[in-house]
Scaffold this active site. Structure first.
Site, PDB file in Angstrom:
ATOM      1  N   ARG A  70      -1.371   5.876   8.049  1.00 41.96           N
ATOM      2  CA  ARG A  70      -1.402   6.697   6.838  1.00 41.96           C
ATOM      3  C   ARG A  70      -2.751   6.646   6.136  1.00 41.96           C
ATOM      4  NH1 ARG A  70       2.600   6.085   2.958  1.00 41.96           N
ATOM      5  NH2 ARG A  70       2.274   8.289   2.640  1.00 41.96           N
ATOM      6  N   ARG A  91       0.826  -1.208   0.000  1.00 39.56           N
ATOM      7  CA  ARG A  91       0.000   0.000   0.000  1.00 39.56           C
ATOM      8  C   ARG A  91       0.864   1.263   0.000  1.00 39.56           C
ATOM      9  NH1 ARG A  91      -2.862   2.706   3.962  1.00 39.56           N
ATOM     10  NH2 ARG A  91      -2.290   1.315   5.648  1.00 39.56           N
ATOM     11  N   ASP A  92       2.079   1.124   0.478  1.00 32.25           N
ATOM     12  CA  ASP A  92       2.972   2.277   0.590  1.00 32.25           C
ATOM     13  C   ASP A  92       3.953   2.363  -0.574  1.00 32.25           C
ATOM     14  OD1 ASP A  92       3.733   4.529   1.925  1.00 32.25           O
ATOM     15  OD2 ASP A  92       5.203   3.532   3.179  1.00 32.25           O
ATOM     16  N   LEU A  93       3.939   1.353  -1.417  1.00 32.75           N
ATOM     17  CA  LEU A  93       5.001   1.228  -2.420  1.00 32.75           C
ATOM     18  C   LEU A  93       5.056   2.420  -3.365  1.00 32.75           C
ATOM     19  CD1 LEU A  93       7.055  -0.996  -2.970  1.00 32.75           C
ATOM     20  CD2 LEU A  93       5.542  -1.856  -4.744  1.00 32.75           C
TER      21      LEU A  93
END
Lengths: 102, 359
Positions: free
Chosen positions: B305, A58-60
């Protein structure tokens, strides 16, 4: 750094950076992906794991797009603009992401 | 109570014509090269706008709400989207063979023919990239070239450390910093101190530090309504509140404390301007903007986040977005999660309420 001696111009700049002489410049966002050595996906800014994205896919793209972890992820801004062109969402289809050979 | 009654007319709902309700459509950039149009009345994607130069990094909507500037091209340029037609009509590249120019911010200027660009130039040396000092460019959209430029460090403090934006009526360039000042965009000099914010209004009150943009999307030409942070000089604690600035009268029209400051305070405002929702300290807060107080809190642990990104046009659903490819939809009544909306790509920018009825 005590046991290393800078020889070329780039090494001198790194030494000056390590000595804190260019502190304000170091805080400038390093467009071009060179100077961030954050530990990666193992820990968050507080040294724990609760601040990390789960799953890591999800952060890639945020890291790829802004060059936040250049050691772990290819950079979109300069060197590998097409790395993820075939994959809209890594959480759904990370296998479609291309390989890079730096 | 009296303060609430005084503030109530200022928070009245905007005029709505027969067109599209303000806040109904949210536009968001998604990977790898498009803008999605999300209909908050149906909770589904109803449109897709392809971009010419890749990922959308940032949005700047013009005050007439007819053009959207989108930072793309690996932050080396921008595209202009015609909002009614929902298509890209022009694109600009700032970099040259010798220099990479990274675009940090776009500010619309009065007249609509020029913009201010905040950029970071990077010189291509033979063996490395040399990051140069930030610059501000006066850019002519018709001539397609830089007209003037200034090193950011050489600008007056009131401009350098401020957030530049076009006034709500589209006639002046404002700088929102310690004070609200009017700026001459041709010379980048302060023309007038419009409203003093740094000096406390009276003893016992701290200075106002505005946070973020106008809560009501600059729809009122005579007022800014912003959140502020203020430090109580006696208790030495930070508080958050609502600040209304009267641009015609050049004064603080009203203000009121909502509560103590907490991290991550990024509210989503309902289209009727009466409620806001904010997430912080692992709680979802409902704020009554008329009474200026937190009326409800519910413990809620969002994933890292993730944050509130918007409210549906009927004010009944909240959208939680952030890193990733989905929004979670929550009920504003029960504050329970209702469903998940998945997008075809990871979210890169936005959302922004672009279209509106007559203002």
């Amino acid at each position: 750094m005590r046991h290393l001696r800078p020889l070329n111009r780039k090494a001198h700049r790194i030494a000056a950076f390590a000595a804190g002489d260019v502190h304000a410049q170091a805080q400038t966002y390093p467009f071009g992906c060179t100077t961030i050595f954050s530990p990666g996906w193992e820990t968050d800014a507080a040294g724990g794991t609760s601040g990390l994205c789960a799953p890591i896919e999800r952060d890639l793209y945020d890291c790829y797009k802004t060059c936040f972890w250049p050691a772990q992820v290819p950079d979109y801004l300069v060197n590998y603009p097409n790395w993820a062109a075939a994959c809209g969402s890594p959480v759904q289809d990370w296998r479609a992401i291309d390989l890079v050979f730096p | 109570m009296i303060a609430a009654l005084l503030l109530a007319p200022l928070l009245a709902a905007p005029a709505q014509g027969p067109g599209i309700e303000p806040g109904r459509f949210l536009w968001l950039g998604v990977w790898p090269n498009r803008i999605l149009v999300f209909d908050t009345a149906k909770d589904e994607v109803v449109g897709s706008i392809p971009l010419r130069k890749g990922v959308a990094f940032d949005f700047t909507l013009t005050r007439d709400r007819k053009r959207l500037f989108v930072s793309t091209d690996r932050m080396e340029g921008f595209e202009i989207v015609d909002v009614p037609r929902r298509e890209v009509v022009d694109d600009f590249r700032l970099s040259t063979d010798e220099r990479i120019v990274r675009l940090d911010d776009i500010v619309e200027l009065p007249g609509g023919k020029r913009v201010l660009l905040s950029v970071t130039p990077v010189k291509k040396e033979i063996d490395r990239y040399a990051i140069e000092k930030k610059e501000v460019w006066l850019f002519d959209l018709e001539k397609r070239e830089k007209v003037k430029s200034w090193k950011e460090k050489d600008l007056p403090r009131e401009i350098r450390r401020a957030r530049l934006l076009l006034s709500p009526d589209g006639t002046a360039l404002h700088a929102f910093g310690r004070d609200l000042v009017v700026v001459d965009p041709e010379e980048m000099k302060v023309k007038e101190k419009l409203i003093e914010l740094a000096k406390p209004l009276f003893a016992g009150l701290g200075p106002f530090r505005p946070m973020g943009g106008d809560l009501f999307d600059y729809r009122d030409p005579d007022r800014y309504t912003v959140l502020y942070r203020s430090r109580d000089p006696i208790r030495k604690k930070n508080a958050t509140g609502l600040l209304v600035l009267d641009l015609k009268g050049k004064k603080v029209a009203d203000f009121g404390e909502i509560g103590p400051e907490f991290p991550g305070f990024r509210p989503a405002v309902s289209p009727d301007r009466k409620k806001a929702f904010a997430y912080g300290n692992e709680h979802l807060h409902e704020i009554d903007l008329v009474a200026r107080r937190i009326v409800r809190q519910k413990e809620l642990k969002l994933e890292p986040r993730r944050w509130l990104t918007g409210v549906s046009v009927d004010g009944k659903r909240l959208y939680v977005g952030g890193a990733g490819e989905r929004w979670d939809v929550y009920s504003t009544e029960s504050l329970e999660k209702l469903r998940t909306v998945e997008f075809p790509g990871d979210i890169t920018s936005g959302p922004i309420a672009v279209e509106s009825g007559p203002l």
